[in-house]
Design a protein around this motif. Structure first.
Motif, short mmCIF file in Angstrom:
data_model
loop_
_atom_site.label_atom_id
_atom_site.label_comp_id
_atom_site.label_asym_id
_atom_site.label_seq_id
_atom_site.Cartn_x
_atom_site.Cartn_y
_atom_site.Cartn_z
N LEU A 190 62.81 68.27 37.25
CA LEU A 190 62.03 69.51 37.44
C LEU A 190 62.71 70.43 38.46
N ALA A 191 63.22 69.83 39.54
CA ALA A 191 63.88 70.62 40.58
C ALA A 191 65.10 71.35 40.01
N SER A 192 65.80 70.70 39.07
CA SER A 192 66.97 71.34 38.47
C SER A 192 66.56 72.55 37.62
N HIS A 193 65.30 72.62 37.25
CA HIS A 193 64.76 73.78 36.53
C HIS A 193 64.02 74.73 37.47
N ASN A 194 64.25 74.55 38.78
CA ASN A 194 63.61 75.43 39.76
C ASN A 194 62.10 75.25 39.86
N ILE A 195 61.66 74.03 39.58
CA ILE A 195 60.24 73.70 39.67
C ILE A 195 60.10 72.59 40.72
N PHE A 196 59.22 72.82 41.68
CA PHE A 196 59.17 71.91 42.83
C PHE A 196 57.79 71.28 43.03
N PRO A 197 57.57 70.15 42.34
CA PRO A 197 56.34 69.40 42.61
C PRO A 197 56.49 68.70 43.97
N ARG A 198 55.49 67.94 44.39
CA ARG A 198 55.63 67.20 45.67
C ARG A 198 55.31 65.74 45.45
N LYS A 199 55.99 64.93 46.26
CA LYS A 199 55.73 63.48 46.19
C LYS A 199 54.55 63.14 47.12
N TYR A 200 53.41 63.79 46.87
CA TYR A 200 52.20 63.46 47.64
C TYR A 200 51.59 62.19 47.10
N PHE A 201 51.29 61.15 47.90
CA PHE A 201 51.57 61.07 49.31
C PHE A 201 52.62 60.00 49.54
N TYR A 202 53.81 60.43 49.69
CA TYR A 202 54.94 59.57 49.97
C TYR A 202 55.74 60.23 51.08
N GLN A 244 48.96 47.01 58.76
CA GLN A 244 48.42 46.20 57.68
C GLN A 244 49.15 46.55 56.38
N GLU A 245 49.34 45.52 55.55
CA GLU A 245 49.98 45.73 54.25
C GLU A 245 49.00 46.42 53.29
N THR A 246 49.51 47.39 52.55
CA THR A 246 48.67 48.09 51.58
C THR A 246 49.45 48.21 50.26
N PRO A 247 49.56 47.09 49.52
CA PRO A 247 50.45 47.04 48.35
C PRO A 247 50.13 48.05 47.25
N VAL A 248 48.86 48.30 47.00
CA VAL A 248 48.54 49.26 45.92
C VAL A 248 48.98 50.66 46.35
N ALA A 249 48.65 51.02 47.59
CA ALA A 249 49.05 52.34 48.10
C ALA A 249 50.57 52.49 48.03
N GLU A 250 51.27 51.40 48.35
CA GLU A 250 52.74 51.46 48.34
C GLU A 250 53.28 51.72 46.93
N ARG A 251 52.69 51.03 45.97
CA ARG A 251 53.13 51.21 44.59
C ARG A 251 52.82 52.62 44.09
N ILE A 252 51.62 53.11 44.39
CA ILE A 252 51.25 54.46 43.93
C ILE A 252 52.14 55.51 44.61
N ALA A 253 52.37 55.33 45.91
CA ALA A 253 53.21 56.30 46.65
C ALA A 253 54.60 56.40 46.04
N GLY A 254 55.06 55.30 45.45
CA GLY A 254 56.39 55.28 44.87
C GLY A 254 56.45 55.83 43.46
N SER A 255 55.30 56.07 42.84
CA SER A 255 55.33 56.46 41.44
C SER A 255 54.53 57.74 41.14
N ILE A 256 53.98 58.36 42.19
CA ILE A 256 53.12 59.51 41.95
C ILE A 256 53.84 60.84 42.22
N LEU A 257 53.48 61.83 41.45
CA LEU A 257 54.04 63.16 41.64
C LEU A 257 52.89 64.16 41.48
N THR A 258 52.78 65.09 42.43
CA THR A 258 51.74 66.11 42.34
C THR A 258 52.37 67.36 41.73
N LEU A 259 51.92 67.69 40.54
CA LEU A 259 52.53 68.82 39.80
C LEU A 259 51.99 70.15 40.29
#
Ligand SMILES: *Cc1c(COP(=O)(O)O)cnc(C)c1O
Length: 368
Positions: A304-316, A332-347
């Motif tokens: 998307l960035a290469s097309h001049n479109i800039f989403p955000r990696k919220y919340f990462y 404290q470990e928060t495994p679900v939050a960690e996984r979501i933070a690594g795979s989510i993009l706010t368009l």
């Protein structure tokens, strides 16, 4: 398709018409009253209480200070349970009150605090819970209430994303002991910078009034170690103007969200935000989780960035991975939050986003 399009960012601030704002600020030149709970401040406070459906509301220079001073007003001690899947502000507000943040994991589907994991984190030092209505998704309020009553804890919601939302017709600021709203330029409703807190107790109203004005209680008395967090008159006028157009704003956002949902739903590996029962939404964000899709989150971001479109990696990254927390607190470990933070993009999602641009963004995601 032309490649020379102007950049599209994750959000774009909503503004009243220039003439409308200029007309509205004229009285400030007559009064020369610029700040310290002036006429426009009081007017906005009143209008917002009506719009949000709350009985008590206090305005602030920004949402962060609203949250920080609210935590101070409740005179909390020891540990405060919160989630790391949020903006830096939430955890900072806790730590800057000399409280210890305790990180609870989030739900897989709505990214709010996982109430099943909450009770285990309560110790005899716990004094409060600070849950986040992240992306405008509403926390499990009933269960949080039940737990808070059982252990005698305060509940202060970070409702920065939940402006104007209702649960079964009740304004979201009516739950817990207090709810903070942010009116930052990037939010659904803005006062340039700004924020507010809704609450119930008269005692808190008085305290917040003092705490946002240096703890000054009389001409010659200072009873509290307060800060300076007053909303000024220019901010308030911006709020009064923007509030007149809020319904239209939300409707335009809804059209954007509907378009995204139409084009991106039912695709394997792409998970869209849940739609919760009984909630009147504000369509603040459009988060998408890429899990098992042909491209991962970072690849989609780069495409998307290469097309001049800039989403955000919220919340990462998560706040519990910030250096300032890792080096000062037990994490404290928060495994679900960690996984979501690594795979989510706010368009990109804002009122003036053209539906053709939404289509373009979706084709890049699907075909890119
Ligand atoms: C924006 C935001 C804040 C802080 O609000 P400001 O008005 O920018 O100070 C706090 N929490 C969350 C989740 C936010 O998104």
């Amino acid at each position: 398709m032309s490649e020379k399009k102007s950049p599209i960012y994750v959000t774009k601030s909503s503004m009243p018409k220039y003439e409308e704002f200029i007309e509205a600020i004229k009285p400030i030149w007559d009064s020369a009253w610029l700040t310290n709970m002036g006429e426009f401040h009081n007017q906005l406070n009143q209008k917002l209480m009506e719009y949000l459906g709350v009985k008590k509301l206090s305005l602030f220079v920004n949402g962060h200070m609203a949250l920080e001073l609210t935590l101070q007003a409740f005179e909390l001690e020891g540990e405060v349970i919160t989630t790391p899947f949020t903006f830096a502000s939430t955890t900072h507000a806790i730590a800057r009150n000399n409280l210890t943040p305790v990180f609870c994991d989030i739900n897989e589907d709505d990214y709010t605090i996982d109430v099943k994991k909450l009770e285990n984190l309560i110790t005899d030092k716990t004094s409060a819970i600070v849950p986040v209505h992240v992306y405008g998704n509403i926390c499990n309020i009933d269960e949080i209430d039940r737990i808070a009553k059982k252990y005698n804890l305060k509940v202060i919601y970070d409702g920065a994303h939940a402006f104007g939302e209702t649960l079964n017709g009740v304004g979201i600021g009516n739950f817990g002991d207090a709810t903070m709203f942010s009116f930052h330029a990037t939010k659904v409703f803005n006062t340039i910078e700004g924020g507010a807190v809704a609450f119930r107790e008269e005692r808190i109203e008085t305290l917040l009034y003092y705490l946002k004005n240096f703890g000054i209680t009389g001409e010659e008395t200072v009873e509290f170690i307060g800060g300076n967090a007053k909303m000024n008159e220019f901010q308030a006028v911006m709020g009064v103007c923007n509030l007149m157009h809020i319904e239209e704003e939300v409707a335009k956002r809804k059209a954007v969200v509907d378009k995204y949902e139409e084009l991106l739903s039912g695709i394997e590996g792409i998970r869209l935000n849940v739609s919760q029962q009984g909630i009147k939404r504000n369509y603040a964000y459009f988060p998408v989780v890429f899990e098992g899709y042909k491209k991962n989150r970072d690849e989609i971001y780069n495409e998307l960035a290469s097309h001049n479109i800039f989403p955000r990696k919220y919340f990462y990254p998560l706040t519990n991975s910030f250096e300032c927390y890792k080096s000062n607190f037990q994490i404290q470990e928060t495994p679900v939050a960690e996984r979501i933070a690594g795979s989510i993009l706010t368009l990109p999602c804002y009122a003036d986003l053209a539906l053709e641009d939404v289509e373009r963004i979706c084709s890049i995601i699907k075909e890119g």
